[in-house]
Design a protein around this motif. Structure first.
Motif, short mmCIF file in Angstrom:
data_model
loop_
_atom_site.label_atom_id
_atom_site.label_comp_id
_atom_site.label_asym_id
_atom_site.label_seq_id
_atom_site.Cartn_x
_atom_site.Cartn_y
_atom_site.Cartn_z
N VAL A 173 48.90 -2.90 -0.35
CA VAL A 173 48.44 -2.74 -1.74
C VAL A 173 49.18 -1.58 -2.36
O VAL A 173 49.29 -0.49 -1.75
N LEU A 174 49.68 -1.81 -3.56
CA LEU A 174 50.46 -0.80 -4.26
C LEU A 174 49.68 0.51 -4.37
O LEU A 174 48.53 0.53 -4.83
N GLY A 175 50.35 1.61 -3.92
CA GLY A 175 49.75 2.92 -4.02
C GLY A 175 48.81 3.27 -2.89
O GLY A 175 48.28 4.38 -2.87
N LYS A 176 48.61 2.37 -1.94
CA LYS A 176 47.70 2.65 -0.82
C LYS A 176 48.46 2.62 0.49
O LYS A 176 49.67 2.36 0.54
N ASN A 177 47.78 2.89 1.59
CA ASN A 177 48.40 2.90 2.92
C ASN A 177 48.41 1.51 3.51
O ASN A 177 47.53 0.69 3.26
N VAL A 178 49.42 1.26 4.36
CA VAL A 178 49.51 0.01 5.09
C VAL A 178 49.80 0.33 6.56
O VAL A 178 50.55 1.27 6.87
N THR A 179 49.16 -0.43 7.44
CA THR A 179 49.33 -0.23 8.87
C THR A 179 50.19 -1.34 9.45
O THR A 179 49.89 -2.53 9.26
N LEU A 180 51.28 -0.95 10.18
CA LEU A 180 52.17 -1.92 10.84
C LEU A 180 51.86 -1.86 12.33
O LEU A 180 52.23 -0.90 13.03
N GLU A 181 51.14 -2.88 12.80
CA GLU A 181 50.73 -2.93 14.20
C GLU A 181 51.92 -3.30 15.09
O GLU A 181 52.73 -4.16 14.75
N CYS A 182 51.97 -2.66 16.29
CA CYS A 182 52.96 -3.00 17.30
C CYS A 182 52.38 -2.66 18.66
O CYS A 182 52.22 -1.48 19.02
N ARG A 183 52.01 -3.71 19.42
CA ARG A 183 51.46 -3.54 20.76
C ARG A 183 52.54 -3.88 21.79
O ARG A 183 53.27 -4.87 21.64
N VAL A 184 52.59 -3.07 22.82
CA VAL A 184 53.64 -3.21 23.83
C VAL A 184 52.98 -3.51 25.17
O VAL A 184 52.03 -2.82 25.58
N LEU A 241 25.87 -12.15 -18.73
CA LEU A 241 27.00 -12.91 -18.18
C LEU A 241 27.66 -12.05 -17.09
O LEU A 241 27.55 -10.82 -17.11
N THR A 242 28.37 -12.70 -16.18
CA THR A 242 29.03 -11.96 -15.10
C THR A 242 30.48 -12.40 -14.99
O THR A 242 30.76 -13.60 -14.84
N CYS A 243 31.38 -11.42 -15.07
CA CYS A 243 32.81 -11.68 -14.85
C CYS A 243 33.10 -11.51 -13.36
O CYS A 243 32.75 -10.48 -12.77
N VAL A 244 33.74 -12.51 -12.76
CA VAL A 244 34.05 -12.51 -11.33
C VAL A 244 35.56 -12.57 -11.17
O VAL A 244 36.22 -13.47 -11.71
N VAL A 245 36.12 -11.61 -10.39
CA VAL A 245 37.56 -11.54 -10.15
C VAL A 245 37.80 -11.60 -8.63
O VAL A 245 37.19 -10.84 -7.87
N ARG A 246 38.71 -12.50 -8.24
CA ARG A 246 39.10 -12.64 -6.82
C ARG A 246 40.60 -12.37 -6.69
O ARG A 246 41.41 -12.90 -7.49
N HIS A 247 40.96 -11.57 -5.66
CA HIS A 247 42.37 -11.22 -5.46
C HIS A 247 42.56 -10.79 -4.01
O HIS A 247 41.67 -10.19 -3.41
N PRO A 248 43.73 -11.08 -3.41
CA PRO A 248 43.96 -10.69 -2.01
C PRO A 248 43.90 -9.20 -1.77
O PRO A 248 43.58 -8.76 -0.66
N ALA A 249 44.18 -8.41 -2.79
CA ALA A 249 44.14 -6.96 -2.61
C ALA A 249 42.72 -6.42 -2.63
O ALA A 249 42.51 -5.25 -2.29
N LEU A 250 41.75 -7.24 -2.99
CA LEU A 250 40.35 -6.82 -3.04
C LEU A 250 39.64 -7.24 -1.76
O LEU A 250 39.81 -8.38 -1.30
N GLN A 251 38.86 -6.35 -1.21
CA GLN A 251 38.14 -6.68 0.01
C GLN A 251 37.03 -7.70 -0.25
O GLN A 251 36.64 -8.44 0.65
#
Length: 472
Positions: free
Chosen positions: A42-53, A220-230
């Motif tokens: 996600v833009l501006g946030k941290n990302v974890t790159l997993e690597c198991r050996v 009324l309720t506005c509902v937003v869905r996006h992959p960046a949202l948990q």
């Protein structure tokens, strides 16, 4: 042709390679690097790159590292050596680190991800004596949308046409966000997409609806869905429908009577925006001076009188419109409780009179039945000789007329006389007696009483002849 020593060397190298391949397959000397195929950052946030050996029992980890593939070639972004420690290039030193470096974990964390970080990253593991093993993952940068709701540009007026109630906006998302409205109203949604910089997209969904006051305050309720949202992002929006005053009058209960004190009427108004004007007027005459108008309340400052009956109007206005409500007041002479008591007393009196009347009628009927005369024979009844029944006793038989007496004589005998004269028949006037069976002859006095009975019973031409007296 190669020398023999060189051929033997190649044969030895082939045997070593085959041995290493067998060891890798059986897991004796094998090592394995496991990374996810794709990672979304996600833009501006941290990302974890997993690597198991996973290193074989007869192998030793000498070094693990991460490389990034660029158009100009691959560059190393992080190195871990169990003996010499960690090495990170200056351009990544402030936003990249190993999570928990060891012989079995080469996972890194990349912070403050930007669009420049999109690409392919490779985790490499060097073991002795097998050599290098690697696996690659693709990093994709998602842009979390900025979500907000804005009200429509036109106010919602009760009874108006279809109007934009509100617009839900998911701004600059990558990929485009899925936006919808949740509502139990019969409205419709309009979707618009706008391309933005850096491959982002803005999504706007407007909700159109025909306003009515009955749903004022609903949500009324506005509902937003996006992959960046948990999870789904939800924003409630409360409807604000404006309408003219809805008026009700309280205070008059239909039981206003002469002499009642502290009477008053209050005008209640449900309006949006709130009512800002109240006015009381009387339609059938002028408003008396002793009536006081205090905001929405009309006060009667003296006891009620008959002339207070009439039609009163309450007028209420707000920024939308003016409305009014009429109330017809009737001042009674008595209160409802007093009228009810009068009705109860009148009903009790009427019930007692009716009961006495029925008792009197019942007594009269009984007395009349006791004094009723004996039954009268039917007109012109002729008692024929008995054939199937025995003759009645002599005491029950009616006096008979001699057969020698003509009907004209009976009629002459029955003519009206003065009250002081009575018909007297001599022996000459009577027909000669006929021989018959029966009781002995009667005297003239008895005959006279018999004729009088005949005249009394006959009336007009009524003759009763008992043939049983003369049947031989």
């Amino acid at each position: 042709m190669l020398p023999s020593y060189h051929r033997s060397y190649l044969g030895q190298q082939g045997r070593v390679a085959l041995f290493h391949l067998v060891c890798s397959i059986t897991g004796v000397w094998g090592s394995q690097v496991m990374v996810p195929q794709r990672v979304n950052a996600v833009l501006g946030k941290n990302v974890t790159l997993e690597c198991r050996v996973e290193v074989g029992t007869n192998l030793t980890l000498t070094q693990s590292s991460w490389e990034r593939r660029l158009p100009s070639g691959s560059v190393t972004v992080a190195v871990y050596n169990p003996r010499y420690g960690i090495s990170i290039p200056p351009e990544y030193i402030h936003r990249l680190f190993f999570r928990s470096p060891s012989s079995y974990d080469a996972t890194i964390v990349l912070g403050n991800v930007g669009f420049a970080d999109v690409g392919i990253y490779t985790c490499k593991v060097a073991t002795f004596p097998l050599g290098n093993t690697q696996a690659s993952t693709t990093v994709n940068v998602l842009v979390e949308p900025k979500v907000y709701v804005s009200a429509g540009s036109t106010a919602l007026i009760d009874g108006g046409n279809d109007t934009v109630v509100a617009t839900c906006i998911a701004e600059r998302a990558r990929p485009p966000a899925e936006v919808s409205w949740e509502s139990n109203l019969f409205g419709q949604s309009e979707v618009q997409l706008f391309d933005e910089a850096n491959g982002t997209t803005s999504t706007q969904v407007s909700y159109l609806w025909q306003p009515t006051r009955h749903v004022q305050g609903h949500t009324l309720t506005c509902v937003v869905r996006h992959p960046a949202l948990q999870s789904d992002f939800r924003i409630p929006y409360q409807l604000n429908v404006q309408f003219a005053p809805d008026i009700s009058v309280i205070g008059y209960d239909g039981d206003w009577f002469v002499g009642r004190e502290n009477a008053q009427m209050t005008c209640k108004a449900n309006a949006n925006p709130p009512a800002n004007h109240f006015r009381w007027i009387r339609l059938d005459s002028e408003m008396p001076e002793w009536m006081e108008r205090m905001n929405s309340t009309l006060l009667f400052l003296r006891p009620l009188q008959r002339n207070d009956s009439g039609v009163y109007r309450c007028e209420v206005a707000n920024d939308i419109n003016l409305r009014s409500r009429d109330v017809r007041i009737l001042i009674q002479d008595q209160s409802q409780a007093e009228r009810s008591n009068s009705i109860v007393v009148a009903g009790a009196v009427m019930g007692a009179v009716l009961a006495l009347f029925l008792i009197a009628v019942f007594i009269i009927v009984i007395l009349t039945a006791r004094k009723a005369p004996p039954p009268v024979f039917a007109d012109k009844v002729i008692d024929l000789p008995p054939t199937h029944k025995p003759p009645p006793p002599y005491s029950e038989r009616a006096p008979a007329i001699p057969l020698g007496v003509h009907a004209s004589q009976v009629a002459w005998l029955c003519q009206p006389r003065r009250a002081d004269r009575r018909p007297v028949l001599t022996d000459r006037q009577l027909p000669p007696p006929t021989t018959r069976l029966g009781p002995p002859a009667q005297s003239p006095t008895q005959q006279l009483s018999r004729l009088q009975w005949v005249c009394h019973q006959s009336g007009t031409d009524r003759v009763y002849i008992n043939h049983r007296e003369h049947y031989v």
